[in-house]
Scaffold this motif. Structure first.
Motif, PDB file in Angstrom:
ATOM      1  N   GLN A 143       0.843  -1.192   0.000  1.00 37.95           N
ATOM      2  CA  GLN A 143       0.000   0.000   0.000  1.00 37.95           C
ATOM      3  C   GLN A 143       0.880   1.244   0.000  1.00 37.95           C
ATOM      4  O   GLN A 143       1.968   1.242   0.576  1.00 37.95           O
ATOM      5  N   THR A 144       0.403   2.295  -0.662  1.00 31.09           N
ATOM      6  CA  THR A 144       1.070   3.585  -0.636  1.00 31.09           C
ATOM      7  C   THR A 144       0.443   4.428   0.467  1.00 31.09           C
ATOM      8  O   THR A 144      -0.771   4.624   0.495  1.00 31.09           O
ATOM      9  N   LEU A 145       1.276   4.909   1.382  1.00 33.32           N
ATOM     10  CA  LEU A 145       0.801   5.703   2.516  1.00 33.32           C
ATOM     11  C   LEU A 145       1.502   7.057   2.517  1.00 33.32           C
ATOM     12  O   LEU A 145       2.693   7.147   2.232  1.00 33.32           O
ATOM     13  N   ASN A 146       0.738   8.101   2.841  1.00 32.59           N
ATOM     14  CA  ASN A 146       1.298   9.447   2.938  1.00 32.59           C
ATOM     15  C   ASN A 146       1.538   9.776   4.407  1.00 32.59           C
ATOM     16  O   ASN A 146       0.669   9.578   5.254  1.00 32.59           O
ATOM     17  N   ALA A 147       2.712  10.306   4.710  1.00 27.35           N
ATOM     18  CA  ALA A 147       3.096  10.573   6.096  1.00 27.35           C
ATOM     19  C   ALA A 147       2.087  11.462   6.820  1.00 27.35           C
ATOM     20  O   ALA A 147       1.795  11.253   7.997  1.00 27.35           O
ATOM     21  N   LYS A 148       1.540  12.441   6.126  1.00 29.18           N
ATOM     22  CA  LYS A 148       0.614  13.366   6.783  1.00 29.18           C
ATOM     23  C   LYS A 148      -0.717  12.703   7.122  1.00 29.18           C
ATOM     24  O   LYS A 148      -1.439  13.162   8.017  1.00 29.18           O
ATOM     25  N   VAL A 153       2.540  13.416  10.938  1.00 30.62           N
ATOM     26  CA  VAL A 153       3.745  14.200  10.662  1.00 30.62           C
ATOM     27  C   VAL A 153       3.394  15.189   9.559  1.00 30.62           C
ATOM     28  O   VAL A 153       2.878  14.781   8.509  1.00 30.62           O
ATOM     29  N   PRO A 154       3.653  16.478   9.759  1.00 30.40           N
ATOM     30  CA  PRO A 154       3.258  17.473   8.754  1.00 30.40           C
ATOM     31  C   PRO A 154       4.199  17.538   7.558  1.00 30.40           C
ATOM     32  O   PRO A 154       4.840  18.551   7.289  1.00 30.40           O
ATOM     33  N   GLN A 155       4.273  16.436   6.844  1.00 31.56           N
ATOM     34  CA  GLN A 155       5.075  16.355   5.617  1.00 31.56           C
ATOM     35  C   GLN A 155       4.292  15.567   4.572  1.00 31.56           C
ATOM     36  O   GLN A 155       3.715  14.517   4.875  1.00 31.56           O
ATOM     37  N   ASN A 156       4.274  16.096   3.360  1.00 31.76           N
ATOM     38  CA  ASN A 156       3.627  15.401   2.253  1.00 31.76           C
ATOM     39  C   ASN A 156       4.639  14.419   1.672  1.00 31.76           C
ATOM     40  O   ASN A 156       5.497  14.790   0.882  1.00 31.76           O
ATOM     41  N   ARG A 157       4.559  13.162   2.105  1.00 28.34           N
ATOM     42  CA  ARG A 157       5.566  12.169   1.691  1.00 28.34           C
ATOM     43  C   ARG A 157       4.873  10.832   1.449  1.00 28.34           C
ATOM     44  O   ARG A 157       4.477  10.145   2.390  1.00 28.34           O
ATOM     45  N   GLU A 158       4.750  10.473   0.198  1.00 24.73           N
ATOM     46  CA  GLU A 158       4.105   9.208  -0.168  1.00 24.73           C
ATOM     47  C   GLU A 158       5.169   8.144  -0.442  1.00 24.73           C
ATOM     48  O   GLU A 158       6.101   8.375  -1.211  1.00 24.73           O
ATOM     49  N   ARG A 159       4.991   7.003   0.160  1.00 23.42           N
ATOM     50  CA  ARG A 159       5.898   5.881  -0.039  1.00 23.42           C
ATOM     51  C   ARG A 159       5.086   4.594  -0.138  1.00 23.42           C
ATOM     52  O   ARG A 159       4.010   4.478   0.452  1.00 23.42           O
ATOM     53  N   ILE A 160       5.630   3.631  -0.892  1.00 21.17           N
ATOM     54  CA  ILE A 160       4.985   2.328  -0.961  1.00 21.17           C
ATOM     55  C   ILE A 160       5.643   1.395   0.048  1.00 21.17           C
ATOM     56  O   ILE A 160       6.865   1.390   0.217  1.00 21.17           O
ATOM     57  N   TYR A 161       4.808   0.639   0.723  1.00 19.67           N
ATOM     58  CA  TYR A 161       5.281  -0.337   1.712  1.00 19.67           C
ATOM     59  C   TYR A 161       4.800  -1.718   1.268  1.00 19.67           C
ATOM     60  O   TYR A 161       3.613  -1.904   0.970  1.00 19.67           O
ATOM     61  N   ILE A 162       5.740  -2.642   1.213  1.00 18.03           N
ATOM     62  CA  ILE A 162       5.458  -4.009   0.758  1.00 18.03           C
ATOM     63  C   ILE A 162       5.773  -4.957   1.905  1.00 18.03           C
ATOM     64  O   ILE A 162       6.871  -4.928   2.451  1.00 18.03           O
ATOM     65  N   VAL A 163       4.792  -5.771   2.282  1.00 17.76           N
ATOM     66  CA  VAL A 163       4.980  -6.713   3.383  1.00 17.76           C
ATOM     67  C   VAL A 163       4.685  -8.113   2.866  1.00 17.76           C
ATOM     68  O   VAL A 163       3.647  -8.352   2.245  1.00 17.76           O
ATOM     69  N   GLY A 295      16.760  13.425   4.208  1.00 21.22           N
ATOM     70  CA  GLY A 295      15.972  13.254   2.986  1.00 21.22           C
ATOM     71  C   GLY A 295      15.888  11.824   2.508  1.00 21.22           C
ATOM     72  O   GLY A 295      14.907  11.412   1.893  1.00 21.22           O
ATOM     73  N   ASN A 296      16.933  11.033   2.800  1.00 24.25           N
ATOM     74  CA  ASN A 296      16.961   9.630   2.387  1.00 24.25           C
ATOM     75  C   ASN A 296      16.196   8.718   3.337  1.00 24.25           C
ATOM     76  O   ASN A 296      15.958   7.554   3.010  1.00 24.25           O
ATOM     77  N   SER A 297      15.830   9.225   4.503  1.00 20.44           N
ATOM     78  CA  SER A 297      15.272   8.358   5.520  1.00 20.44           C
ATOM     79  C   SER A 297      13.770   8.154   5.352  1.00 20.44           C
ATOM     80  O   SER A 297      13.175   8.530   4.339  1.00 20.44           O
ATOM     81  N   VAL A 298      13.172   7.548   6.363  1.00 22.10           N
ATOM     82  CA  VAL A 298      11.745   7.209   6.339  1.00 22.10           C
ATOM     83  C   VAL A 298      11.035   7.957   7.454  1.00 22.10           C
ATOM     84  O   VAL A 298      11.667   8.502   8.361  1.00 22.10           O
ATOM     85  N   VAL A 299       9.714   7.979   7.390  1.00 22.37           N
ATOM     86  CA  VAL A 299       8.925   8.620   8.434  1.00 22.37           C
ATOM     87  C   VAL A 299       8.675   7.584   9.537  1.00 22.37           C
ATOM     88  O   VAL A 299       7.910   6.645   9.367  1.00 22.37           O
TER      89      VAL A 299
END
Length: 327
Positions: A143-148, A153-163, A295-299
């Motif tokens: 699923q793709t989740l946005n940090a905000k 966390v007040p950042q617009n950051r979308e990442r895909i998480y695969i489990v 910048g390279n890290s994760v939320v």
């Protein structure tokens, strides 16, 4: 008993921290090639950290663990990396992750990457990753989740998480977390009040474009970016996505209107926007390295919420029938 983890491309330890904050996981071995990121990692963790190139790691000698975490470098799949995917030499780093998974055979696999991974090359890149994990016996959810929306966390950051789960019962018990209300404000993670070191401030004497900044940066309710020729206001009143190239030039670091003038975010504020706790240690290195690391890290709060869901799934499945977690 805590679930044991291996962390690949560990960076400064964002994945590890999120999992460990649940109290259910511990990283016993990690790998990070970048020496400055490794320095930050070692400042905050006491486990075994290898700084070998991942290609040189002897996969057969790795410890047996319950879960493999991998935030394999995303440049090859991102817009910033020109969408080259597996044709980029960094694209093969997923296959190095797969070699570790094959050697260790963990119960759970957790991968994090940029959201563009799904659409890259008309979906072929993601299909290769999905099929490879399935062929290794894993049942996959992503699923793709946005940090905000998922991490407060007040950042617009979308990442895909695969489990991925070896055991189908655990897979069936796992769900990604639900959206959560964004309560944290920019002022909770950014210092608008105190005067900081002068190197963070923009002035007419230092920046030739300062008059444009002064004209357009007018609110403390949002962040701005200097885009070489114009000021971009982030309309959503949260931070734009922090990037690894923040350390390569001032125009890449978000700007604010503080009570003492226009300035760029500090490295600590960037780590705050990634959800790292205030006690997380940042070593004494050039701030360009710290910007890149942030910048390279994760939320972290997003990772923690997913990790908690993974532990709940493992526990619920075990209630029905004990699961043998070999270590």
């Amino acid at each position: 008993m805590k679930y044991r983890a291996i962390s690949l491309f560990a960076g400064v330890g964002g994945l590890d921290l999120g999992f460990e904050q649940t109290g259910k996981f511990e990283t016993v071995w990690a790998n990070e090639f970048d020496e400055k990121a490794a320095l930050t990692y070692r400042s905050n963790f006491n486990n075994t950290l290898s700084t070998l190139d991942i290609h040189e790691v002897d996969k057969e000698k790795l410890p047996k663990v319950n879960i493999v975490l991998s935030g394999f470098p995303c440049q090859a799949f991102s817009v910033a990396g020109y969408r080259l995917g597996f044709e980029d030499e960094r694209g093969d780093l997923f296959f190095e992750t797969l070699k570790v998974i094959n050697a260790v055979e963990p119960e759970v696999v957790f991968l994090e990457n940029v959201k563009n991974l799904v659409g890259h090359d008309s979906g072929k890149t993601f299909r290769i990753i999905y099929d490879a994990l399935e062929q290794h016996g894993y049942h996959i959810k992503y699923q793709t989740l946005n940090a905000k929306d998922y991490g407060d966390v007040p950042q617009n950051r979308e990442r895909i998480y695969i489990v991925g789960f070896k055991n189908k019962r655990v897979y069936e018990k796992f769900d990604f977390p639900k959206p959560t209300e964004l309560k944290k404000k920019l002022s909770d993670v950014i210092d608008f009040d105190n005067q900081l070191d002068e190197r963070y401030y923009y002035t007419s004497g230092k920046q030739s474009f300062y008059d444009l900044l002064e004209r357009d940066i007018v609110s403390q309710n949002t962040l701005y970016q200097w885009r070489r020729q114009y000021v971009r206001e982030n309309k959503s009143n949260v931070s734009p996505t922090l990037t690894a190239n923040m350390g390569t030039g001032g125009h890449n670091v978000p700007l604010i209107l503080s009570n003492h003038g226009i300035r760029k975010l500090t490295p600590r504020e960037c780590f705050n926007l990634q959800g790292f706790p205030s006690e997380y240690k940042l070593p004494d290195v050039a701030i360009s390295h710290l910007y890149k690391q942030a910048g390279n890290s994760v939320v972290v709060p997003v990772i923690k919420r997913i990790a908690k869901k993974i532990s709940i799934a493992l526990e619920k499945a075990s209630e029905v029938e004990p699961i043998q977690l070999e270590i």
